[in-house]
Design a protein around this motif. Structure first.
Motif, PDB file in Angstrom:
ATOM      1  N   ILE A  55       0.835  -1.208   0.000  1.00  0.00           N
ATOM      2  CA  ILE A  55       0.000   0.000   0.000  1.00  0.00           C
ATOM      3  C   ILE A  55       0.865   1.250   0.000  1.00  0.00           C
ATOM      4  O   ILE A  55       0.601   2.225  -0.721  1.00  0.00           O
ATOM      5  N   VAL A  56       1.928   1.238   0.797  1.00  0.00           N
ATOM      6  CA  VAL A  56       2.806   2.407   0.923  1.00  0.00           C
ATOM      7  C   VAL A  56       3.562   2.668  -0.375  1.00  0.00           C
ATOM      8  O   VAL A  56       3.625   3.809  -0.857  1.00  0.00           O
ATOM      9  N   GLU A  57       4.132   1.612  -0.959  1.00  0.00           N
ATOM     10  CA  GLU A  57       4.880   1.806  -2.201  1.00  0.00           C
ATOM     11  C   GLU A  57       3.960   2.260  -3.333  1.00  0.00           C
ATOM     12  O   GLU A  57       4.332   3.142  -4.128  1.00  0.00           O
ATOM     13  N   GLU A  58       2.764   1.680  -3.413  1.00  0.00           N
ATOM     14  CA  GLU A  58       1.793   2.114  -4.429  1.00  0.00           C
ATOM     15  C   GLU A  58       1.522   3.612  -4.328  1.00  0.00           C
ATOM     16  O   GLU A  58       1.516   4.326  -5.331  1.00  0.00           O
ATOM     17  N   ALA A  59       1.287   4.056  -3.099  1.00  0.00           N
ATOM     18  CA  ALA A  59       0.956   5.476  -2.884  1.00  0.00           C
ATOM     19  C   ALA A  59       2.104   6.374  -3.329  1.00  0.00           C
ATOM     20  O   ALA A  59       1.886   7.421  -3.961  1.00  0.00           O
ATOM     21  N   GLY A  60       3.326   5.964  -3.032  1.00  0.00           N
ATOM     22  CA  GLY A  60       4.481   6.770  -3.416  1.00  0.00           C
ATOM     23  C   GLY A  60       4.679   6.831  -4.921  1.00  0.00           C
ATOM     24  O   GLY A  60       4.947   7.904  -5.482  1.00  0.00           O
ATOM     25  N   LEU A  61       4.534   5.682  -5.586  1.00  0.00           N
ATOM     26  CA  LEU A  61       4.717   5.643  -7.037  1.00  0.00           C
ATOM     27  C   LEU A  61       3.610   6.413  -7.756  1.00  0.00           C
ATOM     28  O   LEU A  61       3.863   7.133  -8.728  1.00  0.00           O
ATOM     29  N   ASP A  62       2.382   6.256  -7.279  1.00  0.00           N
ATOM     30  CA  ASP A  62       1.248   6.925  -7.926  1.00  0.00           C
ATOM     31  C   ASP A  62       1.328   8.439  -7.794  1.00  0.00           C
ATOM     32  O   ASP A  62       0.944   9.174  -8.712  1.00  0.00           O
ATOM     33  N   ARG A  63       1.793   8.907  -6.646  1.00  0.00           N
ATOM     34  CA  ARG A  63       1.823  10.355  -6.379  1.00  0.00           C
ATOM     35  C   ARG A  63       3.175  10.977  -6.674  1.00  0.00           C
ATOM     36  O   ARG A  63       3.424  12.134  -6.333  1.00  0.00           O
ATOM     37  N   LYS A  64       4.060  10.161  -7.257  1.00  0.00           N
ATOM     38  CA  LYS A  64       5.376  10.630  -7.713  1.00  0.00           C
ATOM     39  C   LYS A  64       6.249  11.155  -6.568  1.00  0.00           C
ATOM     40  O   LYS A  64       7.177  11.943  -6.800  1.00  0.00           O
TER      41      LYS A  64
END
Length: 466
Positions: free
Chosen positions: A211-220
């Motif tokens: 969940i954390v990595e997804e959020a970081g990649l999606d929000r750049k």
């Protein structure tokens, strides 16, 4: 009344009845029965052979034979028993009106039961008997497959898992959200898959890193080429992982690096991502089901609470929520809400009302593709190697947690550790998601990779050879 009504009955017929019952069970002795009221009935449960003998006795009045299908109530916390009961498990009170169970009750409240219609002549003799079936009943059809559930149950009961008092497994079709199995090892204990009898479920540990990595990649705010150095703050000195990219950190499940990633991504970003994937609300709406929650409402960088939240130690979720972590990834970034009700049907199993799946996109397709490949590497070379099956499209993430609970019996704080595995696999051109939670593992020598990942592999192996 029974004796009075049978004063004209032949002794042969009466003795045949008495002896047939008594031969089956010597406690079923009609000759010793006295003082029954006019409205009182006696019920005797018999086997098929005895039933076949008794149904041919026609001359005895006030005596009837019938067959019935009993509801299997073995295991109070079994999902099928929970969903068909309108009373709370720990009391005799009705469940909440907005619970899934009471919605079913409301939908089926007009249902009628089958009846046996008996015609008698003026002397009370039975002249005709017929079964009258209801024509407009509305029945519930679940999404679960009993054959699959039985195979999973067999797996959990194997000797290799005898040291674990409770294991929960949920298997779901990725594209539809249809739950094919929701099983736990011991159905006499509160349902682990729903987080029943817990405070918002269990710590997810490292499965939350997705969940954390997804959020970081999606929000750049996070780049795949970013590098972080493991300082050993959350690992033993001997377990320092060196300098890692986010993918490498996920594969080896480095808490220190993901604590740094969490600080970089920001709490609000991964909180929103978790919420959009149903991790902080009831999924099925069952009465005893818990909803996930962050224990620290506003995690901070300064006290380390933000970092520990990033590797799943300041949040609680349930397995039915956790299955969406892997499911969203394998669905290309689309959250499909799990469901256990397939449709309402008539007595001939004809669909009267189909219950559709609810879904919405939550992360970029490209982000989901990146995480899918990383989860496949976790299984090939990382902490999830015990789940690997050669030749299968399979991926997942392990999790190991420590939690402190206050014992209801002693009121003392007790330490617990749990093992997680959430993953996906492809079988017959269709993707499935599965989550496994092994409760109360040995915190000093066990982990999710050692306990939950093998369960995942064993279940998949048993299903693909069925």
């Amino acid at each position: 009344m029974f004796i009075k009504n049978n004063q004209d009955t032949t002794s042969d017929e009466m003795l045949t009845l008495i002896y047939t019952l008594r031969n089956y069970n010597n406690q079923y002795d009609l000759s010793n029965i006295t003082n029954l009221s006019s409205s009182q009935k006696l019920y005797y449960e018999i086997d098929e052979n005895t039933y076949n003998k008794l149904k041919n006795i026609k001359g005895v009045k006030g005596f009837y034979t019938y067959t019935y299908s009993a509801v299997n109530k073995e295991g109070t916390w079994k999902i099928e028993n929970l969903i068909t009961s309108n009373k709370k498990t720990d009391s005799n009170q009705l469940k909440s009106p907005n619970s899934l169970e009471m919605q079913i009750v409301s939908k089926t409240k007009s249902n009628k039961k089958p009846q046996i219609i008996i015609d008698r002549d003026v002397n009370g003799n039975v002249t005709n008997e017929k079964t009258e079936l209801p024509k407009n009943n509305l029945n519930v059809r679940l999404t679960v497959d009993k054959n699959i559930e039985d195979k999973i149950k067999e797996t959990l009961k194997e000797d290799k898992y005898k040291n674990f008092s409770q294991i929960g497994v949920i298997l779901m079709e990725a594209g539809t959200g249809n739950i094919k199995a929701m099983v736990q090892k011991d159905d006499s204990q509160p349902n682990i898959n729903l987080g029943a009898a817990t405070n918002h479920g269990f710590f997810p540990g490292s499965i939350f890193k997705i969940i954390v990595e997804e959020a970081g990649l999606d929000r750049k705010t996070l780049n795949l080429n970013d590098k972080f150095t493991c300082r050993g703050l959350y690992e033993n000195e001997k377990e320092k992982h060196g300098t890692l990219t986010p993918e490498q950190a996920l594969i080896v499940s480095c808490n220190d690096v993901f604590g740094q990633i969490g600080n970089k991504v920001g709490f609000n970003n991964f909180y929103d991502n978790a919420k959009s994937q149903g991790l902080l609300e009831k999924t099925l709406g069952l009465e005893c089901e818990k909803e996930g929650a962050f224990e620290v409402k506003n995690p901070k960088y300064s006290d380390g609470s933000l970092a520990s939240a990033a590797f799943g130690q300041n949040i609680r979720i349930t397995p039915i929520e956790a299955i969406s972590i892997s499911n969203t990834v394998v669905n290309g970034g689309v959250y499909v809400k799990p469901k256990i009700l397939d449709s309402y049907v008539d007595d001939n199993n004809k669909e009267m009302e189909k219950l559709e799946s609810n879904s919405h996109p939550v992360i970029e397709k490209s982000t989901a593709s990146i995480l899918k490949n990383q989860m496949m590497e976790v299984v090939k070379q990382g902490t999830g190697k015990e789940a690997y099956i050669d030749g299968m499209d399979i991926g997942g993430k392990t999790g190991s947690t420590q939690r402190v609970e206050v014992s209801k019996s002693s009121a003392k704080a007790e330490e617990h550790s749990d093992g997680w595995f959430t993953g996906f696999f492809k079988f017959k051109e269709k993707y499935y998601s599965m989550v496994v939670l092994v409760k109360d593992i040995d915190k000093d020598k066990d982990s999710g990779g050692i306990t939950a990942a093998p369960v995942f592999k064993d279940v998949v192996s048993k299903l693909i050879i069925q």
